[in-house]
Design an enzyme around this catalytic site. Sequence first.
Site, PDB file in Angstrom:
ATOM      1  N   LYS A   1      -4.151   2.885  -2.849  1.00 43.54           N
ATOM      2  CA  LYS A   1      -5.007   3.125  -1.686  1.00 43.54           C
ATOM      3  C   LYS A   1      -4.683   4.440  -1.019  1.00 43.54           C
ATOM      4  O   LYS A   1      -3.748   4.564  -0.252  1.00 43.54           O
ATOM      5  CB  LYS A   1      -4.862   2.010  -0.638  1.00 43.54           C
ATOM      6  CG  LYS A   1      -5.592   0.779  -1.025  1.00 43.54           C
ATOM      7  CD  LYS A   1      -6.028   0.013   0.204  1.00 43.54           C
ATOM      8  CE  LYS A   1      -6.826  -1.178  -0.256  1.00 43.54           C
ATOM      9  NZ  LYS A   1      -7.285  -2.014   0.806  1.00 43.54           N
TER      10      LYS A   1
ATOM     11  N   MET B   1      -7.793   8.792   8.963  1.00 42.97           N
ATOM     12  CA  MET B   1      -8.403   9.212   7.694  1.00 42.97           C
ATOM     13  C   MET B   1      -9.353  10.386   7.918  1.00 42.97           C
ATOM     14  O   MET B   1     -10.438  10.446   7.335  1.00 42.97           O
ATOM     15  CB  MET B   1      -9.192   8.037   7.064  1.00 42.97           C
ATOM     16  CG  MET B   1      -8.328   6.846   6.742  1.00 42.97           C
ATOM     17  SD  MET B   1      -9.285   5.427   6.166  1.00 42.97           S
ATOM     18  CE  MET B   1      -9.825   4.735   7.719  1.00 42.97           C
TER      19      MET B   1
ATOM     20  N   ASP C   1       0.825  -1.201   0.000  1.00 37.86           N
ATOM     21  CA  ASP C   1       0.000   0.000   0.000  1.00 37.86           C
ATOM     22  C   ASP C   1       0.863   1.256   0.000  1.00 37.86           C
ATOM     23  O   ASP C   1       2.050   1.216   0.274  1.00 37.86           O
ATOM     24  CB  ASP C   1      -0.898   0.014   1.244  1.00 37.86           C
ATOM     25  CG  ASP C   1      -2.110  -0.886   1.060  1.00 37.86           C
ATOM     26  OD1 ASP C   1      -2.308  -1.382  -0.054  1.00 37.86           O
ATOM     27  OD2 ASP C   1      -2.845  -1.084   2.039  1.00 37.86           O
TER      28      ASP C   1
END
Length: 265
Positions: free
Chosen positions: A57, A171, A35
Site C-alpha cells: 500500500k 496523500m 502496511d
Amino acid sequence: MTGRVYIVGAGPGDPELLTIKAFRILHSADVVIYDRLVGKDILACVKPSALLLYAGKEDGHHSLSQNSINKLLLSYARKGYTVVRLKGGDPFVFGRGGEEAMFLASRGIPFEVVPGITSAVGVPIYAGIPLTYRGVSSSFAVVTGREAEFKKESAIDFGSLSGIDTVVFLMAVSSRRKIAERLIQAGRPPGEPVAFIEEGTTDAQRVVLSTLEEVATTPPEVRPPAVFVVGKVVMFRERLKWFEKRVHTGQESFHEGIGYIMEQP
Ligand code: SAH
C-alpha cells in the site's frame, strides 16, 4: 472455531505512540498483516512464532490487492488464528480500514477495531503545529489529496474548505500544486502559511514551510509520506517546535518502556 481479526492503528511512526491495547493485541497475534507505513520497532512487538505478512500500500499502489488482503484475513481467521490487520495512523482514517471491516462483517468474521493516533493530528503536533488555537483556529478538516479523488470534479468540495480554519491533507505530495491552486481559487489568502511534514514523529522528520501561493507556482521539494497543513496555525511552529529540540535522556527507549509495562503484575 473461527479466530478473530483485530484492525489496529499503529500510530504515525514513533513506536511509543502505539496504544497499550494495540501493543497487547500485537503481542498475542498469530498472524500480522501490515502496511508500508508501519515501523520496524512496532513489528518487533510480535511474538517470535507470529507470521508477518507485508501488504504494501503506497498511496494507492498496493503490492497485495485489496481483494487478496481480504482473502488472507478471511482464511487465517477461519483457521482459528488471531489475526492483526496493522495499519499506519488510525485504521479508520483513509487506508480502507472501514472497507476491511465491512468485508469481515459481511462474512460473519468476528472483529474488533483499535484506534490509533492519526498522522493528521499526531504529525503536526511533532512539528509544533496545534490544529486548533483559541482565537486563531476553531475548526480543522482532514482531506485526501489522492490524485484519483482529485480528478473527480465532485470529490473534494474546495468551496466548503474555505470556511475551515485549518486543513490537513494526506496523500497530497503529488497533488500539492493543484490543491494550492484550488484553495486560492476558492478564496483562501495566497499568503496563507502552509507546512509539509515528511516522515513525521520519526528521526527522519523534516518540515518544509511555504505559502499557498508558492506551492501553487513553484512548489517546494517534498517527499512522501508527508502531511500537508494549511492555515494560520502553521505560524506557531516557530515558537512551539519541540521535537527538534528534545533532549535524549536515554530513558525513552521503546523496548525498555515495553519491558517495564510487561513486568507489571
Ligand atoms: N490511516 C493513516 C493514513 C493513511 S493514508 C493515518 O491515520 O495516519 C497515508 C498518508 O498518511 C500518507 O500519504 C501521509 O500523508 C500520511 N502519513 C502517514 N504517516 C505519516 C508520517 N509519519 N509522516 C507524514 N505523513 C504521514
